[in-house]
Design an enzyme around this catalytic site. Sequence first.
Site, mmCIF file in Angstrom:
data_model
loop_
_atom_site.group_PDB
_atom_site.id
_atom_site.type_symbol
_atom_site.label_atom_id
_atom_site.label_comp_id
_atom_site.label_asym_id
_atom_site.label_seq_id
_atom_site.Cartn_x
_atom_site.Cartn_y
_atom_site.Cartn_z
ATOM 1 N N PRO A 9 0.812 -1.224 0.000
ATOM 2 C CA PRO A 9 0.000 0.000 0.000
ATOM 3 C C PRO A 9 0.838 1.263 0.000
ATOM 4 C CG PRO A 9 -0.932 -1.551 1.535
ATOM 5 C CD PRO A 9 0.217 -2.243 0.859
ATOM 6 N N TYR A 10 1.213 1.758 -1.206
ATOM 7 C CA TYR A 10 2.222 2.794 -1.319
ATOM 8 C C TYR A 10 1.647 4.168 -1.088
ATOM 9 C CZ TYR A 10 4.612 -1.208 -3.206
ATOM 10 O OH TYR A 10 5.147 -2.441 -3.353
ATOM 11 N N THR A 11 1.572 4.537 0.169
ATOM 12 C CA THR A 11 0.791 5.709 0.555
ATOM 13 C C THR A 11 1.046 5.975 2.023
ATOM 14 O OG1 THR A 11 -1.054 5.285 -0.920
ATOM 15 C CG2 THR A 11 -1.626 6.299 1.129
ATOM 16 N N THR A 12 0.601 7.158 2.479
ATOM 17 C CA THR A 12 0.416 7.310 3.925
ATOM 18 C C THR A 12 -0.985 7.864 4.149
ATOM 19 O OG1 THR A 12 2.721 7.981 4.075
ATOM 20 C CG2 THR A 12 1.372 8.276 6.037
ATOM 21 N N GLY A 141 3.840 4.316 4.355
ATOM 22 C CA GLY A 141 4.413 5.388 5.167
ATOM 23 C C GLY A 141 4.101 5.269 6.644
#
Lengths: 220, 230
Positions: A9-12, A141
Amino acid sequence: MDAHGPHGPYTTIMAVEYNGGVILGADSRTTTGVYVANRASDKITQLTDNVYLCRSGSAADTQVVSDYVRYFLNQHTIQLGREATVKTAATLVKELAYQNKSFLQAGMIVAGWDKYDGGSVYAVPLGGTLLRLPFATGGSGSSYLYGFLDQAWRPHMSKDEAERFVVKSIALAIARDGASGGVVRTVTVNEHGAERNFFAGDKLPLFHEEIPPGRNSLLA
Amino acid sequence: MGSVVRCDRYPYVTGSSVLGIKYKDGILLASDTAGCYGSTVRYKSVERLKRIGDNTILGASGEISDFQAITNLLDELITEDWMWDDGNKLGPFEIHNYLNRVMYNRRNKFDPLWNSLVLGGIKKGKKYLGMVSMIGVHFQDNHVATGFGNHLARPIFRDEWKEDMTLEEGVKLLEKCLLVLFYRDRSAINKFQMANVTEGGITITEPFALKVNWELEAFRNPTKGAEGSW
């Protein structure tokens, strides 16, 4: 067959309860591999007037889930005759996530305000567990925030404190996570409705080894 | 439908050991309140002990979302039982059997509920303590444990459990094992809950922490005289 930890899950994303409502926050970077496909994406999606969703994981999966839940809640509100509760929205998100767990890669946070429970935050991580929490984080993140949040989070923050807290947290994650970046978007939901905000560039705090923009010394 | 073979079921948010013992007046269950996400202790206040009806308590390790689904199923079962209003209530033995059917049938479809369940209860003076695993293995005993608890707690139970312990003795025994688990299980945290079921009813404690001991002389300088070792 081991459980993979905070990955993918490439996010914050995060959401925080304050006395009077909730603040949702997210970064704005969408990557396809190493390329930043969208540097100003909006990962906070509206489900109803009073409930919003933070999305992490597969963009396609979370878009479809949020579309279904928005549709169900729309029908539900018409039948019920009053606005849907955050708990209902979160349970619908959980149902979809849990019943389709083998097919979905979606880590989501549902947050909003209703007159029964006030501001509420519900985490729906991979697998479809449903947990009501005073604050929740997600995405790659979020790994960098556990220590900071353990130390800095306090209950019963005011609206401004909470918003500053969310912006600082996302900014810290962006500072270290390559998969997070861009601007910090926030949505504040309380009894008066929802309000979007946008924190970019020099509005974000600077951290260790980061410098403010200035003139190149060659041209000074 | 549902004929798709789901072989990609991984546990994501997991709970660690659950311990259970019989004592004089009933059953005691204990677990910590951690929900781990791989090696990260992601959630520190997950309740893994639940009451089922008036005379049974359930503890689970493994995937938390599946445990939530199981508690939903059991709530529906208890509600339907109550609606019969026939003077009879499902007891722990019946619920054990129900859970066993659920777990075994899911296993047969290659779509298991990824939990190890500990069930304890007392009905009409008869005490019950048992376990159902994710593949449908089930049994009853005077003391049970899931996961790491099997390796760390059960040997202690075998040594120190005895028939008709008082509540205090039972709690002390469980606390001893919980402490060992905290020291030696990476998924364990120092925040626990206990559940007690007797003829008088069910109590689930608020989360509590145990006193830890790191004051062993040998811990101070363990590599003295053997630099490079640990």
